[in-house]
Design a protein around this motif. Structure first.
Motif, PDB file in Angstrom:
ATOM      1  N   MET A 162       0.724  -1.221   0.052  1.00 35.70           N
ATOM      2  CA  MET A 162       0.122   0.187  -0.161  1.00 35.70           C
ATOM      3  C   MET A 162       0.886   1.166   0.091  1.00 35.70           C
ATOM      4  N   ILE A 163       1.959   1.253   1.028  1.00 38.50           N
ATOM      5  CA  ILE A 163       2.862   2.616   1.158  1.00 38.50           C
ATOM      6  C   ILE A 163       3.552   2.537  -0.334  1.00 38.50           C
ATOM      7  N   THR A 164       4.072   1.363  -0.713  1.00 37.55           N
ATOM      8  CA  THR A 164       5.135   1.445  -1.749  1.00 37.55           C
ATOM      9  C   THR A 164       4.498   1.660  -3.002  1.00 37.55           C
ATOM     10  N   SER A 165       3.043   1.451  -3.276  1.00 36.95           N
ATOM     11  CA  SER A 165       2.247   1.792  -4.430  1.00 36.95           C
ATOM     12  C   SER A 165       2.423   3.463  -4.338  1.00 36.95           C
ATOM     13  N   LYS A 166       1.867   4.046  -3.227  1.00 38.68           N
ATOM     14  CA  LYS A 166       2.054   5.393  -2.991  1.00 38.68           C
ATOM     15  C   LYS A 166       3.141   6.017  -3.367  1.00 38.68           C
ATOM     16  N   LEU A 167       4.353   5.502  -2.882  1.00 40.71           N
ATOM     17  CA  LEU A 167       5.566   5.867  -3.371  1.00 40.71           C
ATOM     18  C   LEU A 167       5.745   5.827  -4.807  1.00 40.71           C
ATOM     19  N   ALA A 168       5.421   4.731  -5.131  1.00 40.97           N
ATOM     20  CA  ALA A 168       5.725   4.662  -6.668  1.00 40.97           C
ATOM     21  C   ALA A 168       4.829   5.887  -7.634  1.00 40.97           C
TER      22      ALA A 168
ATOM     23  N   LEU B 268      13.056  10.881  -1.891  1.00 42.01           N
ATOM     24  CA  LEU B 268      11.856  11.763  -1.658  1.00 42.01           C
ATOM     25  C   LEU B 268      12.488  13.157  -1.326  1.00 42.01           C
ATOM     26  N   ASP B 269      11.883  14.217  -1.872  1.00 45.20           N
ATOM     27  CA  ASP B 269      12.144  15.549  -1.553  1.00 45.20           C
ATOM     28  C   ASP B 269      11.096  16.109  -0.631  1.00 45.20           C
ATOM     29  N   SER B 270      11.224  17.418  -0.359  1.00 46.53           N
ATOM     30  CA  SER B 270      10.356  17.930   0.724  1.00 46.53           C
ATOM     31  C   SER B 270       8.880  17.710   0.290  1.00 46.53           C
ATOM     32  N   LEU B 271       8.581  17.955  -0.845  1.00 47.73           N
ATOM     33  CA  LEU B 271       7.226  18.340  -1.152  1.00 47.73           C
ATOM     34  C   LEU B 271       6.543  16.751  -1.147  1.00 47.73           C
ATOM     35  N   SER B 272       7.284  15.848  -1.827  1.00 45.13           N
ATOM     36  CA  SER B 272       6.911  14.211  -1.758  1.00 45.13           C
ATOM     37  C   SER B 272       6.737  13.701  -0.286  1.00 45.13           C
ATOM     38  N   THR B 273       7.640  14.179   0.478  1.00 48.18           N
ATOM     39  CA  THR B 273       7.578  13.947   1.814  1.00 48.18           C
ATOM     40  C   THR B 273       6.223  14.547   2.376  1.00 48.18           C
ATOM     41  N   MET B 274       6.022  15.730   2.301  1.00 49.04           N
ATOM     42  CA  MET B 274       4.791  16.207   2.944  1.00 49.04           C
ATOM     43  C   MET B 274       3.587  15.296   2.295  1.00 49.04           C
TER      44      MET B 274
ATOM     45  N   ILE C  24      -0.820   9.339   4.430  1.00 51.08           N
ATOM     46  CA  ILE C  24      -0.712   8.249   5.631  1.00 51.08           C
ATOM     47  C   ILE C  24      -1.729   8.902   6.560  1.00 51.08           C
ATOM     48  N   LYS C  25      -1.637   9.953   6.923  1.00 48.09           N
ATOM     49  CA  LYS C  25      -2.761  10.430   7.770  1.00 48.09           C
ATOM     50  C   LYS C  25      -3.994  10.357   7.483  1.00 48.09           C
ATOM     51  N   ASN C  26      -4.325  10.794   6.415  1.00 49.20           N
ATOM     52  CA  ASN C  26      -5.650  10.691   5.720  1.00 49.20           C
ATOM     53  C   ASN C  26      -6.431   9.427   5.314  1.00 49.20           C
ATOM     54  N   ASP C  27      -5.424   8.323   4.727  1.00 51.07           N
ATOM     55  CA  ASP C  27      -5.794   7.228   4.423  1.00 51.07           C
ATOM     56  C   ASP C  27      -5.571   6.201   5.128  1.00 51.07           C
ATOM     57  N   ILE C  28      -4.733   6.183   5.975  1.00 54.75           N
ATOM     58  CA  ILE C  28      -4.233   5.220   6.836  1.00 54.75           C
ATOM     59  C   ILE C  28      -4.580   5.548   8.279  1.00 54.75           C
ATOM     60  N   GLY C  29      -4.877   6.837   8.521  1.00 53.31           N
ATOM     61  CA  GLY C  29      -5.168   7.218  10.016  1.00 53.31           C
ATOM     62  C   GLY C  29      -4.184   7.320  11.198  1.00 53.31           C
ATOM     63  N   VAL C  30      -2.903   7.384  10.390  1.00 53.49           N
ATOM     64  CA  VAL C  30      -1.696   7.313  11.440  1.00 53.49           C
ATOM     65  C   VAL C  30      -0.961   8.839  11.075  1.00 53.49           C
ATOM     66  N   GLU C  31      -0.742   9.524  12.113  1.00 54.59           N
ATOM     67  CA  GLU C  31      -0.027  11.079  12.145  1.00 54.59           C
ATOM     68  C   GLU C  31       1.278  10.684  12.502  1.00 54.59           C
ATOM     69  N   ILE C  32       2.156  10.772  11.547  1.00 51.45           N
ATOM     70  CA  ILE C  32       3.624  10.755  11.945  1.00 51.45           C
ATOM     71  C   ILE C  32       4.378  12.132  11.525  1.00 51.45           C
TER      72      ILE C  32
ATOM     73  N   LEU D 295       3.263  12.364   1.106  1.00 54.34           N
ATOM     74  CA  LEU D 295       3.477  11.227   1.853  1.00 54.34           C
ATOM     75  C   LEU D 295       2.856  11.083   3.047  1.00 54.34           C
ATOM     76  N   LEU D 296       3.240  12.081   3.819  1.00 54.97           N
ATOM     77  CA  LEU D 296       2.732  12.205   5.293  1.00 54.97           C
ATOM     78  C   LEU D 296       1.132  12.464   5.390  1.00 54.97           C
ATOM     79  N   GLU D 297       0.872  13.305   4.558  1.00 55.28           N
ATOM     80  CA  GLU D 297      -0.760  13.793   4.482  1.00 55.28           C
ATOM     81  C   GLU D 297      -1.359  12.337   3.960  1.00 55.28           C
TER      82      GLU D 297
END
Length: 65
Positions: free
Chosen positions: A1-7, A28-34, A40-48, A36-38
């Motif tokens: 799931m996360i690897t699909s989003k990274l791709a 990952l650059d700063s934009l793709s990091t942010m 993960i928070k919205n779709d997986i429900g975990v805030e990191i 990805l964080l968003e």
């Protein structure tokens, strides 16, 4: 799931990403990091924190959150 989003963010195929490697090693650059964080928070429900991505955190480690 996360690897699909990274791709999706970085291009390529999700099978190219080793889930034991640090996320930062995938380029990952700063934009793709942010994005990805968003996602993960919205779709997986975990805030990191951004440091969880920029430190040596792997995809496998994220599944333990």
């Amino acid at each position: 799931m996360i690897t699909s989003k990274l791709a999706e963010f970085l291009g390529g195929d999700s099978s190219e990403y080793n889930t034991k490697e640090p996320l930062i090693s995938f380029g990952l650059d700063s934009l793709s990091t942010m994005e990805l964080l968003e996602w993960i928070k919205n779709d997986i429900g975990v805030e990191i924190q951004p440091t969880d991505i920029t430190d040596d955190t792997s995809v496998d480690t994220l599944y333990n959150y």
